[in-house]
Design an enzyme around this catalytic site. Structure first.
Site, PDB file in Angstrom:
ATOM      1  CB  SER A 105     -33.539  45.448  13.479  1.00 57.07           C
ATOM      2  OG  SER A 105     -33.935  44.794  14.830  1.00 57.07           O
ATOM      3  CE1 TYR A 129     -35.031  38.064  16.859  1.00 56.11           C
ATOM      4  CE2 TYR A 129     -34.851  40.614  17.164  1.00 56.11           C
ATOM      5  CZ  TYR A 129     -34.343  39.540  17.243  1.00 56.11           C
ATOM      6  OH  TYR A 129     -33.101  39.477  16.918  1.00 56.11           O
ATOM      7  CB  THR A 155     -35.025  36.664  13.477  1.00 54.42           C
ATOM      8  OG1 THR A 155     -34.530  37.580  12.563  1.00 54.42           O
ATOM      9  CG2 THR A 155     -33.700  35.898  14.215  1.00 54.42           C
ATOM     10  CE  LYS A 223     -30.262  37.877  10.329  1.00 52.55           C
ATOM     11  NZ  LYS A 223     -30.048  37.765  11.808  1.00 52.55           N
ATOM     12  CG  HIS A 247     -28.799  35.990  15.862  1.00 53.05           C
ATOM     13  ND1 HIS A 247     -29.907  35.984  15.613  1.00 53.05           N
ATOM     14  CD2 HIS A 247     -28.450  37.287  16.484  1.00 53.05           C
ATOM     15  CE1 HIS A 247     -30.569  37.109  16.153  1.00 53.05           C
ATOM     16  NE2 HIS A 247     -29.622  38.059  16.608  1.00 53.05           N
TER      17      HIS A 247
HETATM   18  C1  LIG Z   1     -25.424  44.176  17.968  1.00 52.98           C
HETATM   19  C2  LIG Z   1     -26.119  43.289  16.947  1.00 52.98           C
HETATM   20  C3  LIG Z   1     -27.315  43.462  16.826  1.00 52.98           C
HETATM   21  C4  LIG Z   1     -28.238  42.441  16.013  1.00 52.98           C
HETATM   22  N1  LIG Z   1     -29.407  42.715  16.092  1.00 52.98           N
HETATM   23  C5  LIG Z   1     -30.422  41.896  15.463  1.00 52.98           C
HETATM   24  C6  LIG Z   1     -31.600  41.744  15.401  1.00 52.98           C
HETATM   25  O1  LIG Z   1     -32.308  42.659  15.742  1.00 52.98           O
HETATM   26  N2  LIG Z   1     -32.420  41.162  14.510  1.00 52.98           N
HETATM   27  C7  LIG Z   1     -31.872  39.864  13.939  1.00 52.98           C
HETATM   28  O2  LIG Z   1     -32.341  39.139  13.283  1.00 52.98           O
HETATM   29  N3  LIG Z   1     -30.445  39.662  13.941  1.00 52.98           N
HETATM   30  C8  LIG Z   1     -29.713  40.439  14.623  1.00 52.98           C
HETATM   31  N4  LIG Z   1     -28.303  40.384  14.751  1.00 52.98           N
HETATM   32  C9  LIG Z   1     -27.565  39.428  13.933  1.00 52.98           C
HETATM   33  C10 LIG Z   1     -27.440  40.000  12.674  1.00 52.98           C
HETATM   34  O3  LIG Z   1     -28.323  40.240  11.817  1.00 52.98           O
HETATM   35  C11 LIG Z   1     -26.445  39.230  11.676  1.00 52.98           C
HETATM   36  O4  LIG Z   1     -27.007  37.619  11.864  1.00 52.98           O
HETATM   37  C12 LIG Z   1     -25.082  38.852  12.047  1.00 52.98           C
HETATM   38  O5  LIG Z   1     -24.625  40.348  12.794  1.00 52.98           O
HETATM   39  C13 LIG Z   1     -23.979  38.488  11.022  1.00 52.98           C
HETATM   40  O6  LIG Z   1     -22.839  38.479  11.390  1.00 52.98           O
HETATM   41  P1  LIG Z   1     -21.664  39.522  11.212  1.00 52.98           P
HETATM   42  O7  LIG Z   1     -21.934  40.617  12.340  1.00 52.98           O
HETATM   43  O8  LIG Z   1     -20.269  38.843  11.423  1.00 52.98           O
HETATM   44  O9  LIG Z   1     -21.800  40.150   9.741  1.00 52.98           O
HETATM   45  C14 LIG Z   1     -27.518  41.527  15.350  1.00 52.98           C
HETATM   46  C15 LIG Z   1     -26.050  41.159  15.567  1.00 52.98           C
HETATM   47  C16 LIG Z   1     -25.186  42.276  16.143  1.00 52.98           C
HETATM   48  C17 LIG Z   1     -23.866  42.101  16.382  1.00 52.98           C
END
Ligand SMILES: Cc1cc2nc3c(=O)[nH]c(=O)nc-3n(C[C@H](O)[C@H](O)[C@H](O)COP(=O)(O)O)c2cc1C
Length: 352
Positions: A105, A129, A155, A223, A247
Site C-alpha cells: 500500500s 493513491y 486505487t 482497483k 474496498h
Molecule cells: C484495514 C484496511 C486497510 C486498507 N488499506 C487499503 C489501502 O491502503 N489501499 C487500498 O487500495 N485498499 C485498502 N484496503 C482495501 C483492501 O485492499 C481490500 O480491497 C479489502 O480489504 C478486501 O476485502 P477483505 O478485507 O474482505 O478481503 C484496506 C482495507 C482494510 C480492511
C-alpha cells in the site's frame, strides 16, 4: 485487532478499544457491506463433476505473465506496523515464501527499500493513491519501479474517504501517531506524518491515466472498478488489469458486492485484460466461485492482517496455507485438475 504491538509510533493509539462515544451512529458501513458480500457468495452454489482423476491437482497459475503458486494473493492494506513490529516486511517475507503476489500500500509503514530487501525474490506490486502533488507521486512511482515492483495498482474508489463509522466509534486517530515512510517531498528525505497526507487527488480523471502511463513502464491495474461502463473505459485507456473491489465495504454504503459485479466486468473487457477480485474471500470455495465467474486470481485484505496480528510472518504464512489447502480440496471435490479447467459450468445461482 488492537494496537498493542509493533507500533512505529511514539504513543499508543488513542481509544482503539474504547466504548462507543457516538451512540446515535447506526450500523456501520463495513458491517452492512460485508453481510452483503457473504449473502452474494452464498447464493452461488457449486456443481461438482466426479470420476475425473484428481490425484494430481495443480493450483498454480499466472498473473501479468508471472507464475504464482495459487490464485490467492495479498490486497493492499495500510499501516501493518500497527499490528506487528516489522509490519510490511513480515508480510513481504510470508508472500515470498508462499509464492504469491503482495500488493504494497501507499500507506505502508515500512520503507519500500526495506520491504524489497527483505523479500528480494517475492512478486510485489505497488498500490498508488495519486497525491495532489504530482511530483511526489512521480517520484514514488519511479522509486517503486527501480526497486523491482512489477505493476502499479491505482486505487480508484477513494476520491474521498467513505463514512467509516467503526473508526469514528473507536476514536481511531492515526494522525498523531504514524509516519508514512514512503511519502516525502522530492526535495526532502523525511517521512510525512499521516495528518499531512491528503489521501488522494480528488480531481483525478480517466484522462490523467495517460500521465501515469507516461511516467512508468509498469503495467497499470485499476482497483475498485464495479461496472461495465468503467471496465469498457479501462479497455479504451489500455489498462492491463482490473481488480473488481468495493474496498472491503469501507467506502460507499449500499454498494454492489464485488462478486456480484464480477461477471459484468469480465464480460465487458472481452478477454482484453486480466480481471481479479477482492472482498470477503475467506474459504477455498470462495476462491473457486470467483474463478468460475472469470477472475484470474483473488486477493485477501483483512485475513492477512489477522494473520499478521496473530503471529507476524508465520501468521500470514498460516492464513495463506489454510486457504490454499482449502482451494486444493475445493478443486479436487469439483473435479478440476488445473486452474484452467475452472469455468462457469461449475456454478449456479440459487434464490436462497
Ligand atoms: C484495514 C484496511 C486497510 C486498507 N488499506 C487499503 C489501502 O491502503 N489501499 C487500498 O487500495 N485498499 C485498502 N484496503 C482495501 C483492501 O485492499 C481490500 O480491497 C479489502 O480489504 C478486501 O476485502 P477483505 O478485507 O474482505 O478481503 C484496506 C482495507 C482494510 C480492511
Amino acid at each position: 485487532m488492537t494496537a498493542s504491538r509493533g507500533m512505529t509510533t511514539s504513543q499508543p493509539l488513542k481509544g482503539m478499544v474504547n466504548q462507543p462515544k457516538h451512540p446515535s451512529v447506526r450500523v456501520c458501513s463495513d458491517r452492512q457491506n460485508s453481510k452483503a458480500q457473504t449473502c452474494a457468495r452464498a447464493r452461488i452454489r457449486l456443481r461438482p463433476r466426479y470420476l475425473k482423476n484428481v490425484v494430481n491437482v495443480d493450483t498454480r497459475t499466472t498473473i501479468q505473465g508471472e507464475e504464482i503458486t495459487a490464485p490467492i494473493c495479498i490486497s493492499p492494506t495500510g499501516f501493518h506496523c500497527l499490528v506487528w513490529p516489522d509490519g510490511e516486511m513480515s508480510t513481504a517475507r510470508a508472500a515470498q515464501a508462499a509464492g504469491v503476489c503482495y500488493i504494497t500500500s501507499t500507506f505502508a509503514t515500512c520503507a519500500l527499500e526495506d520491504i524489497a530487501a527483505t523479500a528480494p525474490r517475492g512478486l510485489r506490486w505497488f498500490q498508488l493513491y495519486v497525491h495532489p502533488d504530482r511530483q511526489l507521486s512521480k517520484q514514488l512511482v519511479q522509486r517503486v519501479e527501480s526497486l523491482g515492483f512489477r505493476a502499479l495498482v491505482i486505487t480508484v474508489d477513494v476520491p474521498k474517504l467513505g463514512n467509516r463509522r467503526h473508526d469514528i466509534r473507536n476514536q481511531l486517530d492515526l494522525k498523531l501517531n504514524l509516519l508514512l515512510k514512503d511519502l516525502h517531498s522530492p526535495k526532502e528525505r523525511t517521512s510525512m506524518p499521516y495528518f499531512q497526507m491528503s489521501p488522494i487527488d480528488s480531481s483525478i480523471c480517466w484522462n490523467d491515466l495517460s500521465w501515469l502511463q507516461s511516467i512508468t513502464r509498469l503495467p497499470i491495474i485499476l482497483k475498485g472498478i464495479l461496472t461495465k461502463e468503467d471496465a469498457e473505459l479501462a479497455v479504451k485507456h489500455n489498462i492491463h488489469g482490473i481488480i473488481v473491489s468495493n474496498h472491503g465495504g469501507r467506502q460507499l454504503d449500499d454498494v454492489l458486492a464485488s462478486i456480484d459485479a464480477l461477471a459484468e466486468v469480465v464480460a465487458a473487457v472481452k478477454g482484453k485484460m486480466e480481471v481479479y477480485l477482492d472482498g470477503g474471500i475467506r474459504t477455498g470455495n470462495d476462491v473457486l466461485k470467483a474463478l468460475a465467474l472469470g477472475a484470474k486470481c483473488v486477493f485477501l485484505g483483512r485475513p492477512i492482517l489477522w494473520g499478521l496480528a496473530y503471529k507476524g510472518e508465520d501468521g500470514v504464512k498460516e492464513v495463506l496455507n489454510i486457504i490454499k489447502n482449502e482451494f486444493h480440496t475445493s478443486m479436487a471435490l469439483t473435479g478440476c485438475q488445473s486452474v484452467a479447467e475452472i469455468n462457469q459450468d461449475m456454478i449456479q445461482f440459487s434464490r436462497l
